[in-house]
Enzyme design. Structure first.
Site, short mmCIF file in Angstrom:
data_model
loop_
_atom_site.label_atom_id
_atom_site.label_comp_id
_atom_site.label_asym_id
_atom_site.label_seq_id
_atom_site.Cartn_x
_atom_site.Cartn_y
_atom_site.Cartn_z
CG ASP A 52 26.62 53.48 44.12
OD1 ASP A 52 26.97 54.05 43.19
OD2 ASP A 52 26.98 52.34 44.21
CG ASP A 80 29.67 54.16 41.05
OD1 ASP A 80 28.89 54.75 41.33
OD2 ASP A 80 29.63 52.91 41.25
CE1 TYR A 100 25.28 48.48 45.76
CE2 TYR A 100 25.69 49.45 43.57
CZ TYR A 100 25.85 49.53 45.04
OH TYR A 100 26.62 50.25 45.54
CD GLU A 140 33.60 52.53 45.70
OE1 GLU A 140 32.76 53.13 44.69
OE2 GLU A 140 33.88 51.03 45.29
#
Length: 615
Positions: A74, A77, A226, A471
């Site tokens: 995603d 990571d 999430y 990120e």
């Protein structure tokens, strides 16, 4: 707020680009699609263009007796989270459905469809039975404890699922939407695959609706990363809307019409749209159905959806009773952590709605008055331009685009030397010690990645440990594909012209006393781009563009500026009182332009060239 503060605030809302003349949206589109190849998990194909990546996650699902190899990581990571991955696929598909022709004209449609299929191939695997859907591979907690390349990760690769006894209507509903949207994308190019996707979409929607519950109650390891804050009502409507768009079956239109009130579609006026909160997207689709004459007996209810869709658009434009927050530089701001996800998603809805309003020959009606479709597109364009570098820092937040972009991205793969360059094993904690803490640019360029972006005051720290800002994420990029394709097509897209500023007076060509005899004139073009009244005084925002008309590069450039009574942005003031090139620009190449801006309560400042050298 004082007059001085007003002036400063509005100054920051200017476009202080060093090299002006517009953005290369085609290049940005190509790069933004390329990012998805860097996020691939599984066996990489022979046509893989991001060569520093290798195969990874090749045993995913094995311990659960299912093949879950493939899909996307995603963000920075090595976890595969189903909810944001499905939303990414939905938004990439919607981008193609709206602007596939524009992508084709720039040679990117095939790459965009490949990006969608990489996601749907995995989602098919993740749905092995009608009422079973795998929603996560890997564990965020153990993954975040390590800093390793995806090709050699040693972290847990457990697989987590929802089923009849452990429901997840939000996850199943979003995955149904992704499958339905993608089925339209492949309807002509791959009819059998399209039918397969649609079959999965039907099953997943039935599963989501019949066995209701929040997915993060069933897959609790996802809560920290999430969490489904909005619940599942919006995803049920979202899935129904996409299935109606894909099938034209009355059942799904009836679902939207009959459940609009109790599931919040006609009641919630939102100021955000993203992987968690889908209401604005549902409302936009419903409005498009209505404008397309497909409302039928449910037209009055779809009209309520449209009212809420337009409240979202108006809030983004700053013309509603409750507006979205913006930074001083004009960027939509929702939260500190990865704010740009909301900017790209909102920009997509604004762009699509603009074009559909144009086709319907309608305007947007806001609390503060009527808004033309071109104004929606212009605002979306301003958000994209901010991301690409038109901001107070003159920084591109797309990695690899422009001259100044993030160099220390919070991303395991890009921050550790490629396994193809140095196959030495990088241990779990050793990666933190050696690579994460390294104060240097990433060894692998994460081309096209949209990072989290600046804070509420346009500030940005390019540091690897600043995960809130550096990120990237797949769902940042997905909505941007359509907007970039639309902007790249320019005047040829639909019948809508992009706004063009009209100069208030003609350019002035000047030949400085100290210029080389071989130099051609330097052209200075000043425009008034805005005005406003504060405490009875009228202020003007001016843009000045200096263009190098010679065939050689200009260095040691100096401008004299007099009759300037306010702040100036985009130049560096020298000790002698003149102005030089901004700190981030060392020279002005042939045929390139330099833009600076200033604010004061008078007419144009006097701008003249005092000297330069030709390289």
């Amino acid at each position: 707020m004082t007059i001085g503060a007003n002036a400063l605030f509005l100054l920051m809302a200017i476009v202080p680009l060093a090299l002006a003349g517009g953005h290369d949206y085609g290049q940005a589109l190509s790069k933004s699609i390329l990012f998805f190849e860097a996020q691939r998990s599984g066996y990489l194909p022979g046509n893989q263009r991001v060569r520093w990546r290798g195969n990874s996650g090749l045993l995913d699902g094995k311990s659960s007796g299912v093949d879950l190899v493939g899909g996307y990581y995603d963000a920075g990571d090595n976890v595969k989270f189903g909810l944001p991955m499905a939303f990414t696929v939905t938004m990439m598909s919607w981008s193609i459905l709206e602007y596939g022709a524009q992508m084709a004209s720039s040679g990117e449609l095939g790459h965009a469809m490949d990006a969608v299929k990489w996601g749907t191939d995995y989602l098919i695997k993740a749905h092995p039975e009608p009422h079973v859907l795998y929603g996560e591979v890997g564990d965020g907690n153990t993954d975040h404890y390590c800093w390793q390349r995806p090709e050699e990760m040693t972290t847990s690769r457990n697989a987590y699922r929802i089923d009849e006894n452990n429901p997840g209507s939000d996850l199943a509903g979003e995955t149904a939407a992704a499958m339905a949207a993608a089925s339209i994308v492949f309807r002509r190019a791959n009819p059998a695959y399209s039918r397969e996707l649609l079959n999965h979409a039907h099953q997943l929607f039935e599963f989501a609706d019949k066995y209701r519950g929040k997915y993060d109650s069933s897959i609790s390891v996802a809560q920290k990363y999430y969490r489904s804050v909005s619940g599942y009502a919006d995803e049920l409507l979202w899935g129904a809307a996409w299935l109606y768009k894909a099938t034209n079956e009355p059942y799904y239109l009836n679902y939207l019409g009959e459940n609009g009130d109790n599931l919040g579609g006609t009641g919630w006026a939102m100021t955000e749209f993203g992987w968690d909160v889908k209401y604005a997207g549902v409302q936009t689709l419903a409005a498009m159905f209505l404008m397309g004459g497909k409302g039928g007996d449910h037209s009055p209810v779809l009209g309520k959806y449209q009212e809420k869709a337009e409240m979202f658009m108006c809030s983004c434009m700053g013309k509603a009773n409750h507006n979205v927050q913006k930074t001083p530089g004009g960027l939509i701001f929702r939260q500190r952590w990865n704010n740009l996800q909301f900017v790209t998603s909102a920009s997509f809805l604004l762009t699509v709605y603009s074009d559909h309003l144009t086709a319907a020959r309608k305007n947007l009606h806001c609390a503060s008055g009527s808004v033309a479709p071109s104004e929606l597109l212009a605002f979306a364009k301003s958000q994209v331009d901010y991301i690409l570098g038109n901001n107070p820092r003159a920084t591109s937040y797309m990695v690899g685009y422009g001259n100044h972009y993030p160099q220390q991205v919070h991303h395991r793969g890009s921050s550790i030397v490629s396994i193809k360059v140095d196959p030495s094993f990088v241990s779990c904690r050793g990666g933190y010690a050696t690579w994460f803490s390294r104060k240097a640019s990433d060894p692998n360029l994460l081309t096209g990645a949209i990072v989290g972006g600046p804070d509420a005051y346009d500030n940005f720290a390019d540091q690897r440990d600043n995960y809130e800002q550096t990120e990237p994420a797949t769902y940042n990029n997905a909505p941007l594909l359509g907007v970039l394709a639309r902007l790249n097509a320019g005047h040829s897209a639909h019948n809508q012209l992009l706004p063009v500023e009209v100069p208030l007076h003609k350019p002035i060509a000047v030949q400085p006393k100290h210029a080389s005899p071989y130099a051609a004139p330097i052209e200075i073009d000043q425009k008034a781009t805005a005005s406003w009244v504060s405490n009875g005084k009228t202020y003007y925002r001016y843009s000045a563009i200096v263009t190098n008309k010679s065939r050689r590069t200009i260095r040691n450039f100096n401008l004299n500026i007099s009759k300037l009574y306010g702040p100036l942005w985009g130049l560096t003031k020298t000790t002698s009182g003149s102005y030089g090139l901004p700190e981030w620009v060392s020279s002005l190449p042939a045929d390139k332009s330099l833009e600076f801006v200033y604010i004061h309560s008078a007419s144009f400042a006097d701008v003249s060239v005092s000297g330069y050298t030709l390289a």
